[in-house]
Design a protein around this motif. Structure first.
Motif, short mmCIF file in Angstrom:
data_model
loop_
_atom_site.label_atom_id
_atom_site.label_comp_id
_atom_site.label_asym_id
_atom_site.label_seq_id
_atom_site.Cartn_x
_atom_site.Cartn_y
_atom_site.Cartn_z
N PRO A 156 0.83 -1.20 0.00
CA PRO A 156 0.00 0.00 0.00
C PRO A 156 0.87 1.26 0.00
O PRO A 156 2.04 1.21 0.35
CB PRO A 156 -0.75 -0.12 1.33
N TYR A 157 0.25 2.39 -0.34
CA TYR A 157 0.94 3.68 -0.21
C TYR A 157 -0.04 4.76 0.22
O TYR A 157 -1.25 4.61 0.05
CB TYR A 157 1.67 4.08 -1.50
N ILE A 158 0.53 5.82 0.82
CA ILE A 158 -0.28 6.98 1.21
C ILE A 158 -0.20 7.96 0.05
O ILE A 158 0.90 8.28 -0.42
CB ILE A 158 0.28 7.64 2.50
N ALA A 159 -1.36 8.42 -0.43
CA ALA A 159 -1.36 9.34 -1.57
C ALA A 159 -1.96 10.68 -1.18
O ALA A 159 -3.03 10.73 -0.56
CB ALA A 159 -2.15 8.74 -2.73
N LEU A 160 -1.24 11.73 -1.50
CA LEU A 160 -1.73 13.10 -1.27
C LEU A 160 -2.10 13.69 -2.62
O LEU A 160 -1.26 13.81 -3.50
CB LEU A 160 -0.62 13.94 -0.61
N ILE A 161 -3.39 14.04 -2.77
CA ILE A 161 -3.82 14.76 -3.99
C ILE A 161 -3.99 16.23 -3.59
O ILE A 161 -4.83 16.55 -2.75
CB ILE A 161 -5.18 14.26 -4.52
N LEU B 13 -8.56 9.10 4.20
CA LEU B 13 -7.98 9.44 5.50
C LEU B 13 -8.37 10.86 5.93
O LEU B 13 -8.60 11.12 7.10
CB LEU B 13 -6.45 9.32 5.45
N GLY B 14 -8.41 11.78 4.99
CA GLY B 14 -8.74 13.16 5.34
C GLY B 14 -8.81 14.04 4.11
O GLY B 14 -8.44 13.62 3.01
N GLY B 15 -9.30 15.25 4.33
CA GLY B 15 -9.41 16.20 3.22
C GLY B 15 -9.49 17.61 3.75
O GLY B 15 -9.53 17.82 4.98
N THR B 16 -9.53 18.58 2.86
CA THR B 16 -9.59 19.95 3.33
C THR B 16 -10.98 20.27 3.86
O THR B 16 -11.98 19.77 3.35
CB THR B 16 -9.18 20.96 2.24
N ARG B 17 -11.00 21.09 4.89
CA ARG B 17 -12.30 21.49 5.47
C ARG B 17 -12.80 22.76 4.82
O ARG B 17 -13.93 23.19 5.05
CB ARG B 17 -12.14 21.73 6.96
N ASP B 18 -11.95 23.42 4.04
CA ASP B 18 -12.39 24.66 3.39
C ASP B 18 -11.75 24.76 2.00
O ASP B 18 -12.17 24.06 1.10
CB ASP B 18 -12.07 25.89 4.28
N ASP B 19 -10.74 25.61 1.86
CA ASP B 19 -10.12 25.78 0.54
C ASP B 19 -9.19 24.62 0.22
O ASP B 19 -8.62 24.00 1.12
CB ASP B 19 -9.28 27.07 0.51
N ALA B 20 -9.00 24.37 -1.08
CA ALA B 20 -7.97 23.43 -1.51
C ALA B 20 -6.63 24.17 -1.51
O ALA B 20 -6.60 25.41 -1.56
CB ALA B 20 -8.29 22.91 -2.89
N ALA B 21 -5.52 23.41 -1.44
CA ALA B 21 -4.20 24.04 -1.38
C ALA B 21 -3.95 24.93 -2.61
O ALA B 21 -3.47 26.06 -2.50
CB ALA B 21 -3.12 22.98 -1.27
N GLY B 22 -4.30 24.42 -3.80
CA GLY B 22 -4.09 25.20 -5.02
C GLY B 22 -4.94 26.46 -5.06
O GLY B 22 -4.52 27.50 -5.57
N GLU B 23 -6.12 26.35 -4.46
CA GLU B 23 -7.02 27.50 -4.39
C GLU B 23 -6.38 28.60 -3.54
O GLU B 23 -6.47 29.78 -3.86
CB GLU B 23 -8.32 27.00 -3.72
N ALA B 24 -5.73 28.20 -2.43
CA ALA B 24 -5.04 29.17 -1.57
C ALA B 24 -3.93 29.85 -2.37
O ALA B 24 -3.77 31.09 -2.32
CB ALA B 24 -4.48 28.48 -0.34
N GLY C 292 -5.35 12.77 15.72
CA GLY C 292 -6.02 11.66 15.02
C GLY C 292 -6.66 12.06 13.71
O GLY C 292 -7.08 11.22 12.94
N SER C 293 -6.75 13.40 13.45
CA SER C 293 -7.38 13.84 12.21
C SER C 293 -6.31 14.06 11.13
O SER C 293 -5.23 14.57 11.42
CB SER C 293 -8.14 15.15 12.45
N TYR C 294 -6.63 13.65 9.92
CA TYR C 294 -5.71 13.91 8.80
C TYR C 294 -6.30 14.96 7.87
O TYR C 294 -6.03 14.96 6.68
CB TYR C 294 -5.46 12.61 8.02
N ASP C 295 -7.14 15.85 8.43
CA ASP C 295 -7.74 16.90 7.62
C ASP C 295 -6.77 18.06 7.41
O ASP C 295 -5.76 18.19 8.10
CB ASP C 295 -9.03 17.41 8.28
N PRO D 161 0.46 16.37 7.98
CA PRO D 161 -0.54 15.28 8.08
C PRO D 161 -0.13 14.05 7.26
O PRO D 161 -0.40 12.91 7.67
CB PRO D 161 -1.82 15.89 7.49
N THR D 162 0.55 14.27 6.14
CA THR D 162 0.97 13.14 5.31
C THR D 162 1.99 12.29 6.06
O THR D 162 1.90 11.05 6.10
CB THR D 162 1.57 13.65 3.98
N LEU D 163 2.94 12.96 6.71
CA LEU D 163 3.96 12.21 7.47
C LEU D 163 3.35 11.51 8.67
O LEU D 163 3.72 10.38 9.01
CB LEU D 163 5.07 13.16 7.93
N ARG D 164 2.38 12.18 9.29
CA ARG D 164 1.71 11.55 10.44
C ARG D 164 1.00 10.26 9.99
O ARG D 164 1.05 9.25 10.66
CB ARG D 164 0.72 12.52 11.07
#
Ligand code: KG4
Ligand code: ZN
Length: 332
Positions: free
Chosen positions: A128-133, A153-164, A204-207, A251-254
């Motif tokens: 398996p692998y951990i994937a960050l989109i 595992l988690g996602g953004t609660r508001d803006d996406a990184a690219g949006e920021a 415990g959150s990966y958001d 969060p990815t490293l966690r």
């Protein structure tokens, strides 16, 4: 097996031809940046109209570059969601038409699944692998257990990184989209110039959350009365970028450490960011964690990743019929 991949989920019209699931014979993208640039973000209605203009020339161009004809194709893969519904419908309708006329099987593809697997176009990765989109529309963390098995595992609660990135670039008068420009400017800047806050989620959150950093940059400009004058711009870009990269890397490293998976795959337009790539490699080196990053053309939206995902589904016997609809909110 020859597969045509078509992608129109947002503001890029893309088509690719893939041989045997791995060999990219053509991978063309028609960018709409100049259409949306004056508005500082994607205007959905304009995106649909531009897809209508670009889709046939892009498909024809990809076939020509690959040296194949429609009747040579064994299958077609097209993004069916998530994305802007008007944009998705253009790609899906055209593919249904080609599929019907030439009797070529087609499958509708989940855009997120295609991003998660795009790395395989470059090299093999063990599961398996951990994937960050991280893109203009998404910031998501998954554990990919194997093909077809994805644990959210988690996602953004508001803006996406690219949006920021795009919104801060707009504040700085750098145009749209802003990620690449900020990345470039940051190279000559001091990332410690401003200490922008990093959002923290509970244990415990990966958001993720990127609205705070966007507001912090806005306040910085207001309070200092500076709009990022030329001498300051690179320092502000570097400080902002360092904060965003920290909020993506941590969060990815966690997840990697807590879930005992020692492989990371990056995907999405923001994965093209030079500081994110460098920091992810730096932070993982000591622990023997493997990091896989596709080349920028396979990180941003493209037809090859859709064709690759389609190859796997077609090989497993999946076929979609003409009732398939676009789904703007499709999940994995
Ligand atoms: O995946 P993508 O092509 O389209 C979607 O949003 O689905 O990603 C585009 C996003 C934009 O927000 C753009 O500013 C950002 O990716 N981007 C970058 C870089 N290149 C593109 N962000 C940071 N650094 C970059 N080098
Ligand atoms: Zn995407």
């Amino acid at each position: 097996m020859l597969i045509l991949g078509v992608e129109t989920s947002c503001d890029d019209t893309a088509a690719a031809v893939l041989f045997n699931g791995h060999e990219v014979l053509a991978n063309l993208v028609s960018s709409q940046d100049s259409v949306h640039g004056p508005y500082g973000g994607v205007v959905p209605e304009l995106a649909s109209r531009q897809h209508i203009r670009s889709i046939l020339p892009i498909i024809e161009g990809a076939l020509q570059k690959a040296g194949v004809r429609l009747k040579d194709l064994d299958g077609i893969a097209v993004t069916r969601g998530p994305g802007l519904v008007g944009s998705l419908l253009v790609g899906l309708s055209v593919v249904k038409g080609i599929s019907f006329r030439w009797k070529i099987p087609y499958v509708g593809i989940n855009h997120l699944e295609a991003h998660l697997l795009a790395i395989f176009l470059e090299r093999d990765v063990a599961f398996p692998y951990i994937a960050l989109i991280a893109s203009g529309g998404h910031t998501l963390l998954y554990m990919v257990r194997e093909f077809g098995e994805y644990l959210y595992l988690g996602g953004t609660r508001d803006d996406a990184a690219g949006e920021a990135y795009d919104k801060v670039a707009k504040m700085m008068g750098l145009g749209y989209p802003g990620g690449r420009v900020i990345d470039q400017l940051a190279k000559s800047g001091d990332s410690k110039f401003v200490s922008f806050p990093r959002s923290r989620m509970k244990k415990g959150s990966y958001d993720f959350s990127f609205s705070g950093i966007k507001t912090a940059v806005w306040h910085y400009f207001r309070e200092t009365g500076k709009n990022g004058g030329e001498d300051q711009q690179s320092n502000i870009a570097a400080s902002f970028q360092e904060a965003v990269v920290d909020m993506l890397v941590n969060p990815t490293l966690r997840a990697v450490r807590e879930l005992g998976v020692n492989r990371i795959v990056l995907a999405g337009g923001v994965a093209a960011n030079s500081r994110l790539r460098a920091k992810m490699l730096e932070e993982t080196k000591k622990e023997g964690i493997e990091v896989y990053i596709p080349p920028p053309a396979l990180c941003t939206d493209n037809g090859a990743m859709i064709a690759h995902c389609g190859y796997h589904w077609l090989k497993r016997g999946r076929r979609d019929d003409f009732r398939l609809n676009a789904d703007a909110d499709l999940t994995l």
